[in-house]
Enzyme design. Structure first.
Site, PDB file in Angstrom:
ATOM      1  N   GLY A   1       0.840  -1.207   0.000  1.00 18.50           N
ATOM      2  CA  GLY A   1       0.000   0.000   0.000  1.00 18.50           C
ATOM      3  C   GLY A   1       0.868   1.248   0.000  1.00 18.50           C
ATOM      4  O   GLY A   1       0.614   2.211  -0.733  1.00 18.50           O
TER       5      GLY A   1
ATOM      6  N   TYR B   1       4.437 -19.656   8.321  1.00 13.87           N
ATOM      7  CA  TYR B   1       5.528 -19.006   7.582  1.00 13.87           C
ATOM      8  C   TYR B   1       5.412 -19.309   6.094  1.00 13.87           C
ATOM      9  O   TYR B   1       5.365 -18.388   5.265  1.00 13.87           O
ATOM     10  CB  TYR B   1       6.849 -19.525   8.141  1.00 13.87           C
ATOM     11  CG  TYR B   1       8.097 -18.925   7.534  1.00 13.87           C
ATOM     12  CD1 TYR B   1       8.521 -17.642   7.881  1.00 13.87           C
ATOM     13  CD2 TYR B   1       8.879 -19.653   6.638  1.00 13.87           C
ATOM     14  CE1 TYR B   1       9.697 -17.103   7.347  1.00 13.87           C
ATOM     15  CE2 TYR B   1      10.048 -19.122   6.103  1.00 13.87           C
ATOM     16  CZ  TYR B   1      10.456 -17.848   6.460  1.00 13.87           C
ATOM     17  OH  TYR B   1      11.613 -17.327   5.932  1.00 13.87           O
TER      18      TYR B   1
HETATM   19  P1  NAD Z   1      15.818 -12.300  11.358  1.00 11.26           P
HETATM   20  O1  NAD Z   1      14.860 -12.934  12.300  1.00 11.26           O
HETATM   21  O2  NAD Z   1      17.221 -12.102  11.809  1.00 11.26           O
HETATM   22  O3  NAD Z   1      15.283 -10.870  10.897  1.00 11.26           O
HETATM   23  C1  NAD Z   1      13.932 -10.546  10.806  1.00 11.26           C
HETATM   24  C2  NAD Z   1      13.753  -9.128  11.295  1.00 11.26           C
HETATM   25  O4  NAD Z   1      12.363  -8.751  11.166  1.00 11.26           O
HETATM   26  C3  NAD Z   1      14.109  -8.965  12.768  1.00 11.26           C
HETATM   27  O5  NAD Z   1      14.877  -7.810  12.944  1.00 11.26           O
HETATM   28  C4  NAD Z   1      12.750  -8.838  13.449  1.00 11.26           C
HETATM   29  O6  NAD Z   1      12.802  -8.147  14.674  1.00 11.26           O
HETATM   30  C5  NAD Z   1      11.946  -8.135  12.375  1.00 11.26           C
HETATM   31  N1  NAD Z   1      10.498  -8.325  12.502  1.00 11.26           N
HETATM   32  C6  NAD Z   1       9.833  -9.477  12.713  1.00 11.26           C
HETATM   33  N2  NAD Z   1       8.512  -9.231  12.758  1.00 11.26           N
HETATM   34  C7  NAD Z   1       8.346  -7.895  12.541  1.00 11.26           C
HETATM   35  C8  NAD Z   1       7.222  -7.052  12.483  1.00 11.26           C
HETATM   36  N3  NAD Z   1       5.974  -7.523  12.626  1.00 11.26           N
HETATM   37  N4  NAD Z   1       7.419  -5.726  12.260  1.00 11.26           N
HETATM   38  C9  NAD Z   1       8.671  -5.226  12.133  1.00 11.26           C
HETATM   39  N5  NAD Z   1       9.784  -5.992  12.186  1.00 11.26           N
HETATM   40  C10 NAD Z   1       9.614  -7.312  12.386  1.00 11.26           C
HETATM   41  O7  NAD Z   1      15.776 -13.146  10.018  1.00 11.26           O
HETATM   42  P2  NAD Z   1      16.636 -13.022   8.674  1.00 11.26           P
HETATM   43  O8  NAD Z   1      17.347 -14.286   8.481  1.00 11.26           O
HETATM   44  O9  NAD Z   1      17.381 -11.757   8.673  1.00 11.26           O
HETATM   45  O10 NAD Z   1      15.472 -12.958   7.586  1.00 11.26           O
HETATM   46  C11 NAD Z   1      15.090 -11.740   6.984  1.00 11.26           C
HETATM   47  C12 NAD Z   1      14.048 -12.009   5.910  1.00 11.26           C
HETATM   48  O11 NAD Z   1      14.592 -12.872   4.915  1.00 11.26           O
HETATM   49  C13 NAD Z   1      12.785 -12.673   6.442  1.00 11.26           C
HETATM   50  O12 NAD Z   1      11.673 -12.116   5.767  1.00 11.26           O
HETATM   51  C14 NAD Z   1      12.964 -14.117   6.042  1.00 11.26           C
HETATM   52  O13 NAD Z   1      11.732 -14.760   5.849  1.00 11.26           O
HETATM   53  C15 NAD Z   1      13.753 -14.005   4.759  1.00 11.26           C
HETATM   54  N6  NAD Z   1      14.542 -15.228   4.512  1.00 11.26           N
HETATM   55  C16 NAD Z   1      15.688 -15.473   5.227  1.00 11.26           C
HETATM   56  C17 NAD Z   1      16.386 -16.644   4.986  1.00 11.26           C
HETATM   57  C18 NAD Z   1      17.671 -16.967   5.716  1.00 11.26           C
HETATM   58  O14 NAD Z   1      18.228 -18.038   5.497  1.00 11.26           O
HETATM   59  N7  NAD Z   1      18.221 -16.098   6.533  1.00 11.26           N
HETATM   60  C19 NAD Z   1      15.921 -17.582   4.043  1.00 11.26           C
HETATM   61  C20 NAD Z   1      14.733 -17.297   3.377  1.00 11.26           C
HETATM   62  C21 NAD Z   1      14.061 -16.113   3.605  1.00 11.26           C
END
Ligand code: NAD
Ligand code: UDP
Length: 316
Positions: free
Chosen positions: A103, A146
């Site tokens: 949005g 998820y």
């Molecule tokens: P992470 O948990 O370290 O980071 C996620 C961040 O999002 C955190 O800082 C958390 O506090 C914040 N967050 C969670 N819910 C929130 C909300 N409602 N509002 C605001 N902030 C919020 O995980 P990551 O490994 O850094 O992953 C980041 C993104 O990449 C995610 O969307 C994840 O699904 C995607 N991803 C990561 C991987 C991986 O291997 N690291 C693989 C596939 C997808």
């Protein structure tokens, strides 16, 4: 060069903090929003002196009114124990978060990247996974909050593109590791390294013959930035971003033990339900479109990751 003002949601998390850092290094202005559920201030402490970096405590499930040029939407816990801790909130974060960010992008005509995931393929029956595979996800299992949340987010992204002409970029990220992973977030690389450094048992779930393909964070960040910067606005993906070299979990455990020279023993624990048996990206699309493939082999990426966790443990 005129600075772009770029919003990074989940910017204090593992991947988000690396994206913020990279964008600042490129000379852009960055606004990081995070609710600090799994993110940590420590991850972005070194960026706070930069006048072009701002942090806002905000939950993406609520609307945000802000003027920016681009969005990287990464907010969402990524490790199974954290996203299963409050599964309803996980679905809200993926779905309401996507609606709010889309949005916002629509109102200000901003290009938007979505951190999607290899989890959209579920427990895949096609190997390696290509972007045209629709996946095999249990919609009512413990990982569904998820997996299905991220699938619904992809649907929303493509509908906003079709319906409102938004410039979207959907990246399907495969298992990524590196410095700033949270020590306690239960993901396999951080678990094994911390266990090996402490001389504790290495917990292999199931027989350890399930596979994953591990991408070092710097490689992944490069892929995400190229996808956003170097593709036409009408190229949306989805695009796999990950390292195509596949390991069994047992091989990972042994590699970590060997590299640390640890005396830890491997122990076997029950396999969590719906745990995918194999996962390996086909990255032909990324090679063709953004001329990208990972350069850092597991053994090399583990060196800096192990160093990071050694320092974390010393500071406890
Ligand atoms: P992470 O948990 O370290 O980071 C996620 C961040 O999002 C955190 O800082 C958390 O506090 C914040 N967050 C969670 N819910 C929130 C909300 N409602 N509002 C605001 N902030 C919020 O995980 P990551 O490994 O850094 O992953 C980041 C993104 O990449 C995610 O969307 C994840 O699904 C995607 N991803 C990561 C991987 C991986 O291997 N690291 C693989 C596939 C997808
Ligand atoms: N895993 C394991 N021991 C651990 C943590 C994870 O054997 O201490 C396994 C897990 O069952 C899965 C793989 O490692 O098969 C990757 O798990 P992770 O949570 O890192 O990511 P995902 O399952 O989301 O790919």
């Amino acid at each position: 060069m005129k600075k772009k003002r770029i919003l990074v949601t989940g910017g204090s998390g593992f991947l988000g903090s690396h994206i913020c850092e990279r964008l600042l290094d490129m000379g852009q202005e960055v606004i990081c929003i995070d609710n600090f559920f799994t993110g940590r201030k420590d991850n972005i402490l070194h960026l706070l002196d930069n006048p072009y970096f701002e942090v806002i405590r905000h939950d993406v499930t609520f609307p945000l009114y802000i003027e920016i040029d681009e969005i990287y939407n990464l907010a969402c816990p990524a490790s199974p124990i954290h996203y299963q801790h409050d599964p309803v909130q996980t679905t809200k974060t993926t779905v309401h978060g996507a609606i709010n960010m889309l949005g916002l992008a629509k109102r200000i005509k901003a290009k938007i990247f979505q951190a999607s995931t290899s989890e959209v393929y579920g427990d895949p029956s096609v190997h390696p996974q290509t972007e045209d595979y629709w996946g095999n996800v249990n919609p009512i299992g413990i990982r569904a909050c998820y997996d299905e949340g991220k699938r619904c987010a992809e649907t929303l992204f493509f509908d906003y593109k079709r319906q409102h002409g938004l410039a979207i970029k959907v990246g399907r990220i495969f298992n990524t590791y590196g410095p700033r992973m949270a020590m306690d977030d239960g993901r396999v690389v951080s678990n094994f390294i911390v266990q090996a450094l402490r001389g504790e048992d290495i917990t292999v779930y199931g027989k350890g013959n399930q596979t994953r393909s591990f991408c070092y964070v710097d490689d992944l960040v490069e892929g995400i930035i190229r996808f956003m910067e170097n593709t036409d606005d009408d190229f949306a993906g989805p695009m796999n971003l990950g390292n195509p070299i596949e390991f069994t979990i047992l091989e990972l455990a042994q590699t970590v033990i060997d590299q640390i020279g640890s005396k830890s023993k491997i122990v076997y624990k029950p396999l969590p339900s719906d745990d995918p048996m194999q996962r390996k990206p086909d990255i032909s699309l990324a090679k063709k479109v953004i001329d990208w493939e990972p350069e850092i082999p597991l053994e090399k990426g583990l060196i800096t990751t192990i160093e990071f966790f050694e320092n974390q443990l010393k500071s406890l």
